[in-house]
Motif scaffolding. Structure first.
Motif: not given
Length: 398
Positions: A231-240, A352-363
């Motif tokens: 889920g982390t790669v799916l949601d945040w890989g491109a942004l990284y 489903l839920f971890a990527p949103s938490l990861i997004g918050f931490v990554a900020e």
């Protein structure tokens, strides 16, 4: 001698490579992936049509996730009582028109129940088709779970790749009708061939409740810790790749594409690898490969090295979840639907839920640290990996 080192599935009693039951369950995975993939290109149109912002859209996507998590355990209970064949047929029929229902939703208040049902029946069908795949594995005495998940990936790829084109040329409503028709055709082909199975003998007497033994939850943790990185790669890989490694818009899309491509290819090969080396050894090698890939992506000095890291992570993660699901459906003394509902619910909640938490931490930290730290989860998978031996039971009974 360690069970995990034995060849678990004696070739002498195997059926052919693609009996009718295997074709049917493969088509069910393809259909489920197709619906899920077809939803992705609809999101921008959906947002615009309802006149909502990112935050409301985020809440609606959360409703999709909640629907999955509510209906998955319920589906598991019904599978234990009625068998996976009946449950997968019912859930697939209900799922077929739900993207059309969502397309016809005139406002947010009607979109909420439509999103809940879409997420719920994608999830419920997911549990049922995984349980049916376990039954086909038992009847064939060979691993097929990885290739089933490859068909899901293929369906997702077809749905997401075709959706935008169809909507652009034929319109949004035509696209939704097209999806419904395709789903019903695929289901009609699969319908008479779906593996019949019996309810679990104790299930009729048991109340629907969560298992009290630790093993299903340990397998659930393996599924969870395998799917959070996905889920982390799916949601945040491109942004990284775009924001931190300076990739172009075109290049930044290649991170997930490389990850998806290696994952799909390895899923088609995964069953043969697992038949040859056993589930435990396969899981350990896959986990180590995924760990190296993600750390490589997190420490990458440029986008190309990160994309190679994501591709390597796809090779590793590809067969971790199918092995966990096979193990969950083959636990001694537990109905396949119950074990699978625990593993799928825990696994998908991570996605489903971890990527949103990861997004918050990554900020606050940046994504490089995230991609370097997430592989810590794989160490836990390695510690629990010996329990994957139950995945091999699909080959020859308990």
């Amino acid at each position: 001698m360690d069970q995990s080192t034995q060849n678990p599935m004696p070739p002498a009693v195997r059926q052919g490579y693609m009996p009718r039951t295997r074709l049917a369950v493969s088509l069910l995975f393809l259909m489920n992936g197709f619906v899920t993939g077809s939803w992705a290109p609809k999101i921008p149109e959906f947002k615009e049509r309802l006149g909502i912002g990112e935050s409301v859209l985020g809440l609606l996507i959360l409703v999709f996730g909640i629907g999955s998590l509510v209906l998955m355990p319920i589906a598991g209970g019904f599978i234990a009582r009625m068998g996976s064949q009946r449950v997968v047929k019912v859930t697939a029929v209900i799922l077929s028109p739900l993207l059309l229902v969502l397309t016809l939703a005139p406002n947010v208040w009607t979109a909420v129940p439509a999103m809940f049902l879409l997420g719920g029946f994608v999830g419920a069908m997911d549990v049922a088709m995984n349980a049916n795949a376990v039954e086909v594995e038992k009847s064939m005495r060979r691993a097929i779970m990885s290739s089933c998940h490859a068909y899901w990936s293929l369906g997702g790829l077809i749905g997401s790749a075709s959706g935008g084109v169809i909507m652009a040329y034929l319109g949004v409503l035509t696209h939704a009708v097209f999806i419904t028709i395709i789903c019903l055709i695929v289901l009609a082909i699969a319908w008479p061939m779906i593996q019949a199975d019996q309810p679990h003998p104790d299930a009729a007497r048991e109340k629907l409740r969560l298992p009290m033994t630790p093993l299903p939850w340990i397998i659930g943790i393996i599924a969870l810790f395998s799917m959070v990185p996905e889920g982390t790669v799916l949601d945040w890989g491109a942004l990284y790749l775009r924001n931190e490694l300076g990739a172009s818009v075109a290049l930044s899309g290649f991170g997930f594409a490389a990850f998806s491509a290696t994952m799909a290819i390895m899923r088609f090969a995964g069953d043969h690898v697992r038949d040859r080396f056993g589930a435990v050894r396969t899981l350990r090698v896959c986990t180590l490969t995924a760990l190296v890939g993600l750390v490589m992506a997190g420490l990458a000095p440029n986008a190309i090295i990160a994309i190679i890291g994501f591709a390597l992570a796809g090779v590793g993660i590809s067969n971790m979840v199918p092995i966990a699901f096979s193990a969950a459906g083959n636990m001694p003394g537990l109905a396949p639907g119950i074990g699978l509902s625990v593993a799928t619910t825990m696994g998908y909640s991570g996605m489903l839920f971890a990527p949103s938490l990861i997004g918050f931490v990554a900020e606050h930290t940046g994504f490089a640290i995230i991609f370097t730290a997430v592989p810590v989860l794989f160490i836990v998978v390695l510690l629990f990996s010996r329990h994957a031996v139950h995945a091999d039971q699909s080959g020859g009974g308990h």
